[in-house]
Write a protein that holds these residues in place. Structure first.
Motif, mmCIF file in Angstrom:
data_model
loop_
_atom_site.group_PDB
_atom_site.id
_atom_site.type_symbol
_atom_site.label_atom_id
_atom_site.label_comp_id
_atom_site.label_asym_id
_atom_site.label_seq_id
_atom_site.Cartn_x
_atom_site.Cartn_y
_atom_site.Cartn_z
ATOM 1 N N HIS A 214 4.643 -4.199 -1.399
ATOM 2 C CA HIS A 214 4.553 -3.254 -0.559
ATOM 3 C C HIS A 214 5.159 -3.808 0.777
ATOM 4 O O HIS A 214 4.657 -4.710 1.158
ATOM 5 N N ILE B 132 -3.490 5.192 0.203
ATOM 6 C CA ILE B 132 -2.177 5.201 0.856
ATOM 7 C C ILE B 132 -2.194 5.792 2.260
ATOM 8 O O ILE B 132 -1.144 5.963 2.873
ATOM 9 N N GLN B 133 -3.385 6.129 2.756
ATOM 10 C CA GLN B 133 -3.462 6.820 4.048
ATOM 11 C C GLN B 133 -3.472 5.812 5.195
ATOM 12 O O GLN B 133 -4.532 5.457 5.712
ATOM 13 N N TYR B 134 -2.298 5.329 5.576
ATOM 14 C CA TYR B 134 -2.189 4.337 6.652
ATOM 15 C C TYR B 134 -0.991 4.663 7.533
ATOM 16 O O TYR B 134 -0.055 5.340 7.084
ATOM 17 N N ALA C 136 2.618 4.111 9.291
ATOM 18 C CA ALA C 136 3.860 3.638 8.659
ATOM 19 C C ALA C 136 4.017 2.121 8.758
ATOM 20 O O ALA C 136 4.468 1.473 7.815
ATOM 21 N N GLY D 120 -0.917 1.339 -3.695
ATOM 22 C CA GLY D 120 0.511 1.523 -3.705
ATOM 23 C C GLY D 120 1.156 1.504 -5.094
ATOM 24 O O GLY D 120 0.501 1.520 -6.109
ATOM 25 N N LEU E 37 0.805 -1.220 0.000
ATOM 26 C CA LEU E 37 0.000 0.000 0.000
ATOM 27 C C LEU E 37 0.839 1.271 0.000
ATOM 28 O O LEU E 37 0.298 2.362 0.018
ATOM 29 N N ARG E 38 2.165 1.137 -0.003
ATOM 30 C CA ARG E 38 2.965 2.371 0.010
ATOM 31 C C ARG E 38 3.246 2.828 -1.419
ATOM 32 O O ARG E 38 3.206 2.038 -2.365
ATOM 33 N N CYS E 39 3.556 4.105 -1.530
ATOM 34 C CA CYS E 39 3.761 4.683 -2.851
ATOM 35 C C CYS E 39 4.825 5.772 -2.765
ATOM 36 O O CYS E 39 5.075 6.314 -1.687
ATOM 37 N N LEU F 94 2.134 0.622 5.968
ATOM 38 C CA LEU F 94 2.729 0.924 4.657
ATOM 39 C C LEU F 94 4.000 0.118 4.410
ATOM 40 O O LEU F 94 4.387 -0.103 3.272
ATOM 41 N N LYS F 95 4.653 -0.334 5.477
ATOM 42 C CA LYS F 95 5.884 -1.116 5.301
ATOM 43 C C LYS F 95 5.592 -2.554 4.903
ATOM 44 O O LYS F 95 6.466 -3.294 4.481
#
Ligand code: SF4
Ligand code: SF4
Length: 469
Positions: A346, A48-50, A52, A81, A36-38, A55-56
């Protein structure tokens, strides 16, 4: 031709097999989100609003392949992502090609050139790069909130085309779109050598920073009519003619969200790529336990009232096309009716299967607790959950079912689950990553930076990210 015959045949024969099996709920495209990261933070993105630690996370390849096998869809779309940031993207693509799946790898292309030079991919009729391009240079850079992205993506497309890869563009349109400029942009993309283009009205993500740019249904009709009126001969669209007619308000279609299911880090997302109303552990569970009648325009669900996105309606169009002679003839008619004639056409965690379940004595149900849990699922930051045995659990809560409450712990890998009946309280403790302030801050910063540069000040990069591309 926009799409190879082998791909058309793979889809047509698959739909016919479903028909023979009298299967109503089946998927033609699986949307697989391995992370989910970008490396961008677009104003219209709600993905992408999560925190850290979420997102990792990245999906294990084995988990992704198990989802692909269970779902059975002939086409796999890999969004995110940003999939070029996924550590196993080369391996995942190779495995899918070996399974003869047609892949649309959706990328903002900032890392495409680098990945091509690293030799991560090989050209194949099964692999298409679907490059995010939201219009011409000004429109795209503004939409993705970073100057320089259009030029970077443009160069990457040119390189990929020259190396023999299939490349398409993926354009999301918002209510501030300029029709004449967008038509010129279509010309520019076709001249660049892309196979075809996908255009879609902006997803009305509840969590996107910019909540003002989404199109209402009537605006969508008007926009697509003006855009696609007198289409140029060389335009090719990677969408079915019936779906294009739907976008222009010339045909009624109902949503079939199961046709493009989304498998993500949290599981099988209910009911569609857009809405997040819980997760199922298997595709079968998704199909059998989702209340499908509560979604789509006909349901009266306000969340679906203005939605016309491809993940809900393109599968309906494909089903209509291949499921009956009448549908097929309608598609042929649409193809020759002036709708674009070209529309002929992601950090790594285990998959969410091993859940540590904490138990305790049952807690009484309370309406406030129900509300708090619903609110916590909707919240894009970490929460603190208390249980009847005195336990305190912190993390990102993504699913509440009748029996379980599931979350990604803030400081541990993997997925944890609590018995729903054990939960006595839940409170927000983290920052809400989708509070909308980022969009307002971005617009302010963008205009300040532009004004400063116009006044002769040295401004290296205009955008959210301070480092140059
Ligand atoms: S829309 Fe795509 S490129 Fe933009 S932030 Fe979201 S995932 Fe990244
Ligand atoms: S209408 Fe749109 S939001 Fe509603 S279920 Fe279908 S795809 Fe999802």
């Amino acid at each position: 031709m926009a799409v190879p015959l082998s791909q058309m045949w793979a889809v047509a024969s698959y739909v016919l097999r479903q028909r023979v099996a009298r299967r109503r709920h089946y998927a033609t495209v699986l949307m697989l989100e391995p992370l989910l990261r970008c490396n961008l933070a677009c104003a219209g993105c709600g993905k992408i609003q999560y925190p850290a630690h979420v997102l990792k996370k990245e999906m294990a390849v084995a988990d992704a392949l198990a989802a692909v096998e269970e779902c059975g869809a002939p086409i796999i779309s890999i969004p995110g992502g940003e999939p070029m940031m996924y550590s196993h993207i080369g391996e995942l693509v190779r495995e899918l090609v070996a399974r003869k799946k047609y892949i649309y790898l959706c990328t903002n292309a900032l890392l495409l050139k680098q990945r091509l030079e690293e030799g991560v991919f090989s050209p194949s009729k099964f692999l298409t790069f679907s490059v995010h391009m939201d219009g011409d240079r000004d429109a795209h850079d503004f939409a993705v909130c970073r100057e320089g992205t259009y030029d970077k993506a443009y160069e990457a497309i040119k390189l990929a085309v020259s190396l023999g890869y299939r490349v398409t563009t993926n354009t999301t349109l918002f209510n501030h779109v300029d029709v004449a400029r967008t038509r010129r942009f279509f010309d520019e993309m076709m001249a660049l050598g892309v196979e075809s283009m996908t255009v879609s009205p902006g997803y009305s993500y509840q969590k996107a920073p910019d909540q003002h740019g989404f199109l209402k249904r009537e605006n969508t009709y008007q926009l697509f009519r003006s855009l696609l009126e007198n289409p140029r001969k060389h335009w090719q669209f990677n969408q079915s003619p019936l779906f294009m007619q739907f976008l222009m308000g010339k045909l009624h279609l109902e949503c079939t969200p199961w046709g493009n299911p989304c498998y993500t880090l949290f599981g099988w997302q209910r009911p569609c790529y857009l809405l997040q109303e819980g997760y199922a552990r298997t595709f079968r569970e998704l199909i059998e336990t989702t209340d499908w009648d509560s979604y789509g325009r006909a349901s009266g669900n306000p969340k679906c009232a203005n939605c016309m996105v491809h993940c809900g309606y393109e599968p309906t169009a494909v089903h209509e096309t291949f499921n009956s002679l009448g549908g097929f003839l309608k598609t042929v008619a649409a193809t020759f009716a002036g709708v674009p004639d070209s529309a002929r056409g992601h950090n790594i965690t285990p998959p969410p299967v091993t859940r540590r379940v904490t138990t305790g004595e049952a807690a009484p149900d309370a309406p406030e607790l129900e509300r708090a849990l619903r609110d916590a699922v909707d919240f894009r930051g970490d929460v603190r959950i208390t249980t009847r045995d005195g336990g305190v659990h912190e993390g990102y809560l993504f699913n509440v079912s009748d029996d379980l409450v599931e979350y990604f712990p803030s400081r541990e890998a993997g997925v944890a689950a609590l018995r729903r009946a054990d939960v006595t309280g839940v409170e927000r403790v983290g920052r809400d990553f989708a509070d909308g302030k980022s969009w307002e801050a971005w617009v302010r910063k963008y205009h300040e930076q532009k004004a400063a540069r116009a006044a002769g000040e040295k401004v290296e990069t205009i955008g959210i990210f301070s480092e140059p591309l």
